[in-house]
Design a protein around this motif. Sequence first.
Motif, mmCIF file in Angstrom:
data_model
loop_
_atom_site.group_PDB
_atom_site.id
_atom_site.type_symbol
_atom_site.label_atom_id
_atom_site.label_comp_id
_atom_site.label_asym_id
_atom_site.label_seq_id
_atom_site.Cartn_x
_atom_site.Cartn_y
_atom_site.Cartn_z
ATOM 1 N N VAL A 12 53.356 30.379 35.506
ATOM 2 C CA VAL A 12 54.515 29.572 35.905
ATOM 3 C C VAL A 12 55.485 29.445 34.740
ATOM 4 C CG1 VAL A 12 55.240 27.246 36.585
ATOM 5 C CG2 VAL A 12 53.310 28.335 37.734
ATOM 6 N N GLY A 13 54.984 29.260 33.546
ATOM 7 C CA GLY A 13 55.843 29.159 32.364
ATOM 8 C C GLY A 13 56.639 30.429 32.133
ATOM 9 N N ILE A 14 55.988 31.569 32.291
ATOM 10 C CA ILE A 14 56.680 32.853 32.112
ATOM 11 C C ILE A 14 57.767 33.022 33.163
ATOM 12 C CG2 ILE A 14 56.364 35.355 32.305
ATOM 13 C CD1 ILE A 14 53.653 34.966 30.900
ATOM 14 N N VAL A 15 57.478 32.647 34.407
ATOM 15 C CA VAL A 15 58.480 32.764 35.475
ATOM 16 C C VAL A 15 59.668 31.845 35.190
ATOM 17 C CG1 VAL A 15 58.912 32.286 37.911
ATOM 18 C CG2 VAL A 15 56.869 33.537 37.243
ATOM 19 N N VAL A 16 59.409 30.617 34.767
ATOM 20 C CA VAL A 16 60.496 29.670 34.481
ATOM 21 C C VAL A 16 61.355 30.169 33.322
ATOM 22 C CG1 VAL A 16 60.984 27.337 33.626
ATOM 23 C CG2 VAL A 16 59.330 27.669 35.461
ATOM 24 N N VAL A 17 60.727 30.627 32.255
ATOM 25 C CA VAL A 17 61.486 31.147 31.115
ATOM 26 C C VAL A 17 62.265 32.395 31.516
ATOM 27 C CG1 VAL A 17 61.260 32.216 28.824
ATOM 28 C CG2 VAL A 17 59.975 30.136 29.374
ATOM 29 N N GLY A 18 61.646 33.273 32.299
ATOM 30 C CA GLY A 18 62.346 34.476 32.759
ATOM 31 C C GLY A 18 63.564 34.145 33.608
ATOM 32 N N MET A 19 63.441 33.196 34.515
ATOM 33 C CA MET A 19 64.581 32.796 35.345
ATOM 34 C C MET A 19 65.678 32.158 34.499
ATOM 35 S SD MET A 19 64.010 33.813 38.364
ATOM 36 C CE MET A 19 65.192 32.927 39.331
ATOM 37 N N ALA A 20 65.287 31.350 33.519
ATOM 38 C CA ALA A 20 66.281 30.730 32.635
ATOM 39 C C ALA A 20 67.040 31.794 31.847
ATOM 40 C CB ALA A 20 65.603 29.740 31.698
ATOM 41 N N LEU A 21 66.337 32.818 31.377
ATOM 42 C CA LEU A 21 67.007 33.905 30.651
ATOM 43 C C LEU A 21 67.934 34.695 31.566
ATOM 44 C CD1 LEU A 21 64.099 35.201 28.387
ATOM 45 C CD2 LEU A 21 66.183 34.016 27.666
ATOM 46 N N LEU A 22 67.520 34.948 32.810
ATOM 47 C CA LEU A 22 68.390 35.651 33.748
ATOM 48 C C LEU A 22 69.670 34.875 34.014
ATOM 49 C CD1 LEU A 22 65.913 37.102 36.394
ATOM 50 C CD2 LEU A 22 67.348 38.370 34.797
ATOM 51 N N VAL A 23 69.551 33.571 34.182
ATOM 52 C CA VAL A 23 70.745 32.748 34.419
ATOM 53 C C VAL A 23 71.631 32.727 33.177
ATOM 54 C CG1 VAL A 23 71.528 30.385 34.831
ATOM 55 C CG2 VAL A 23 69.686 31.341 36.211
ATOM 56 N N ALA A 24 71.032 32.607 32.011
ATOM 57 C CA ALA A 24 71.804 32.523 30.772
ATOM 58 C C ALA A 24 72.569 33.810 30.472
ATOM 59 C CB ALA A 24 70.882 32.170 29.613
ATOM 60 N N PHE A 25 71.966 34.960 30.787
ATOM 61 C CA PHE A 25 72.577 36.240 30.435
ATOM 62 C C PHE A 25 73.076 37.028 31.638
ATOM 63 C CE2 PHE A 25 69.635 35.423 26.875
ATOM 64 C CZ PHE A 25 70.564 35.407 25.839
ATOM 65 N N GLN A 26 73.362 36.359 32.743
ATOM 66 C CA GLN A 26 73.734 37.078 33.953
ATOM 67 C C GLN A 26 75.030 37.868 33.803
ATOM 68 O OE1 GLN A 26 74.309 34.451 37.248
ATOM 69 N NE2 GLN A 26 75.412 32.956 36.036
ATOM 70 N N GLU A 27 75.987 37.381 33.034
ATOM 71 C CA GLU A 27 77.240 38.126 32.869
ATOM 72 C C GLU A 27 77.042 39.385 32.042
ATOM 73 O OE1 GLU A 27 80.567 35.907 31.610
ATOM 74 O OE2 GLU A 27 80.374 34.423 33.209
ATOM 75 N N LYS A 28 76.035 39.414 31.210
ATOM 76 C CA LYS A 28 75.764 40.606 30.417
ATOM 77 C C LYS A 28 74.915 41.614 31.189
ATOM 78 C CE LYS A 28 76.555 38.728 25.994
ATOM 79 N NZ LYS A 28 77.927 38.994 25.795
ATOM 80 N N LEU A 29 74.211 41.169 32.227
ATOM 81 C CA LEU A 29 73.328 42.047 32.986
ATOM 82 C C LEU A 29 74.031 42.742 34.147
ATOM 83 C CD1 LEU A 29 70.176 39.753 33.116
ATOM 84 C CD2 LEU A 29 70.507 41.786 31.715
#
Length: 87
Positions: A12-29
Motif C-alpha cells: 500500500v505504501g508503494i502504491v501511495v508513493v507511486g500515485m503521488a509521484l505520478l500526480v507530481a510529475f504528470q506534466e513531464k510524463l
Amino acid sequence: MVSLMRLLRYGVGIVVVGMALLVAFQEKLVYVPVLPGDTKSYERTPAHLGLTYEDVWLRSSDGVNLHAWFIKLLPDCRGHIRSPFLV
C-alpha cells in the motif's frame, strides 16, 4: 500472519508513493507538442487559420465546464447544403 500484514503495508505504501509521484510529475510524463517560440498557454485559435469561430462553453453531466470552438462550414450558409464529398 505478521509478515503478510507487513507485506500488505509495504504494498500500500508503494502504491501511495507511486500515485503521488505520478500526480507530481504528470506534466513531464505527458507529451504536449509546443511549437518553437510559442508558450504552453495555447493562444492559437481557428482565426490563425482564417476560420470564423465562436467560443462555446459546455457543461458536462458531472458539472465540469468545457471550452470548445464552434466552426461553421461556411460563414454565410443558411439551411442544409449538400457536400460534394458525400455520395
